[in-house]
Structures are given as structure tokens and as C-alpha cells.
Design an enzyme around this catalytic site. Structure first.
Site, short mmCIF file in Angstrom:
data_model
loop_
_atom_site.label_atom_id
_atom_site.label_comp_id
_atom_site.label_asym_id
_atom_site.label_seq_id
_atom_site.Cartn_x
_atom_site.Cartn_y
_atom_site.Cartn_z
N GLY A 17 0.80 -1.21 0.00
CA GLY A 17 0.00 0.00 0.00
C GLY A 17 0.84 1.27 0.00
O GLY A 17 1.98 1.27 0.43
N GLU A 109 5.08 -6.46 4.94
CA GLU A 109 5.48 -7.84 5.18
C GLU A 109 5.55 -8.67 3.91
O GLU A 109 6.46 -9.46 3.72
CB GLU A 109 4.55 -8.48 6.19
CG GLU A 109 4.70 -7.91 7.58
CD GLU A 109 3.72 -8.50 8.57
OE1 GLU A 109 3.18 -9.60 8.31
OE2 GLU A 109 3.49 -7.87 9.61
N ILE A 132 1.81 1.15 7.36
CA ILE A 132 0.67 2.06 7.33
C ILE A 132 -0.42 1.57 8.28
O ILE A 132 -1.46 2.17 8.40
CB ILE A 132 0.08 2.21 5.91
CG1 ILE A 132 -0.36 0.87 5.35
CG2 ILE A 132 1.06 2.92 5.00
CD1 ILE A 132 -1.12 0.96 4.05
N ASP A 133 -0.15 0.47 8.97
CA ASP A 133 -1.14 -0.11 9.87
C ASP A 133 -1.36 0.80 11.08
O ASP A 133 -0.48 1.53 11.50
CB ASP A 133 -0.67 -1.47 10.38
CG ASP A 133 -0.47 -2.45 9.24
OD1 ASP A 133 -1.09 -2.25 8.19
OD2 ASP A 133 0.32 -3.40 9.41
#
Length: 181
Positions: A17, A109, A132-133
């Protein structure tokens, strides 16, 4: 395509992303690679998909000038994974065809997992983490680190990050743009 075989040739990809800071990472790698190490830098479009398809562009100090304020990544991104899409032979072929000395894979990941598999197969790949989590502990640690540096500098960096997030969001959905992009 290779100009000088004595010059190191390094590829860069961004996978997964979009996230603020990708263009800054690309710019820093290109500037350091060319100015300090005299390397020739290549950018693969759309993550591992670009490596599998040989979709590449030359990256120079001039080509990365003025990209810090842009959201997302100038290289594009995808969730393609050569190990789940049967593209490992294509990755090897791209390394050989372009005479790559190494590859820098910036991503989450999945991107770094593919980089690890590629390294296990003997190709020189380095993974650079991108997150971005929504991870409260990591965000709290980042806020505390910013606070230790002082309130004025922290506010300045926070404003830059806010701009980058809004710019990244606007690349995905124009209605999120607060800057008229």
C-alpha cells in the site's frame, strides 16, 4: 541499457500500500547511491510486478528532485508476489538482463517476504520496512520520540506528515484532497 559495467547498478521497488515517506525514501536512496557511491539507480514500476515484467526506469538526482511533497510513490505499487505468481524465473531474468548488482525492496510484510525468498535464492536484495497499519504502541512510541525532540520541531514534522497523508489519500480518492490536487 547498462552504461558502464564498472559502475554498480541498483534497483528500487515499492510494494504494498501507499504510505507517506515512500518518495522520501526513494529520493534518499537515489541521492546517496549516485552521489556517494557512484551507482546507477533503476526504479521498477508497480513493485514486484515491475521486476517480473522488466518494467524499469532510470532514476537520477534530477528525476527525484521535487518529489518529497507528492503522496504515494513515484514508482507505483502493487501487491504482486513472484513466489505466489510463478514469477521467480522472471525475477532472475530481469536481474541478468539488467545486470543488477542489487535490489532495494521498500514495503510491508509481503514485499519484504518476497525479498527474503529472493535472497535465499542467491540474489542480493535488501528489504526496507514500510508501515501504514494502525498500531497504537508504535504510534505512541513515535509521538514520545517527537516530544523528546521539542514541541516546535515535533509540530513541524507532524504538519509535514499530515500533508503527506492527505496527499497520499488524494492519490487514491481525489475527494480527500485538501490541497486541490
Amino acid at each position: 541499457l547498462r552504461k558502464d559495467v564498472s559502475v554498480m547498478r541498483i534497483g528500487i521497488l515499492t510494494g504494498g500500500g501507499d504510505a507517506p515517506g515512500l518518495n522520501a525514501a526513494i529520493r534518499a536512496i537515489v541521492r546517496k547511491g549516485t552521489a556517494v557511491h557512484g551507482a546507477e539507480m533503476l526504479g521498477f514500476r508497480n513493485g514486484w510486478r515491475g521486476v517480473m515484467d522488466g518494467d524499469v526506469r532510470e532514476l537520477t538526482k534530477e528525476s527525484v528532485q521535487g518529489i518529497l511533497h507528492r503522496g504515494g510513490t513515484i514508482l507505483g505499487s502493487s501487491g504482486a508476489d513472484p513466489y505466489h505468481e510463478g514469477g521467480t524465473a522472471n525475477v532472475r531474468r530481469t536481474f541478468a538482463d539488467l545486470a543488477l548488482d542489487g535490489l532495494i525492496a521498500i514495503g510491508g510484510e509481503g514485499t519484504r517476504g518476497a525479498a527474503a525468498h529472493t535472497t535465499e535464492e542467491g540474489l542480493p536484495v535488501v528489504g526496507v520496512p514500510q508501515k501504514i497499519d494502525n498500531e497504537p504502541r508504535a504510534q505512541l512510541a513515535a509521538v514520545r520520540a517527537e516530544q523528546r525532540r521539542g514541541p516546535i520541531r515535533a509540530e513541524g514534522r507532524a504538519g509535514i506528515r499530515l500533508h503527506q497523508r492527505q496527499s497520499t489519500a488524494s492519490r487514491r480518492r481525489p475527494e480527500y484532497s485538501a490541497f486541490g490536487n
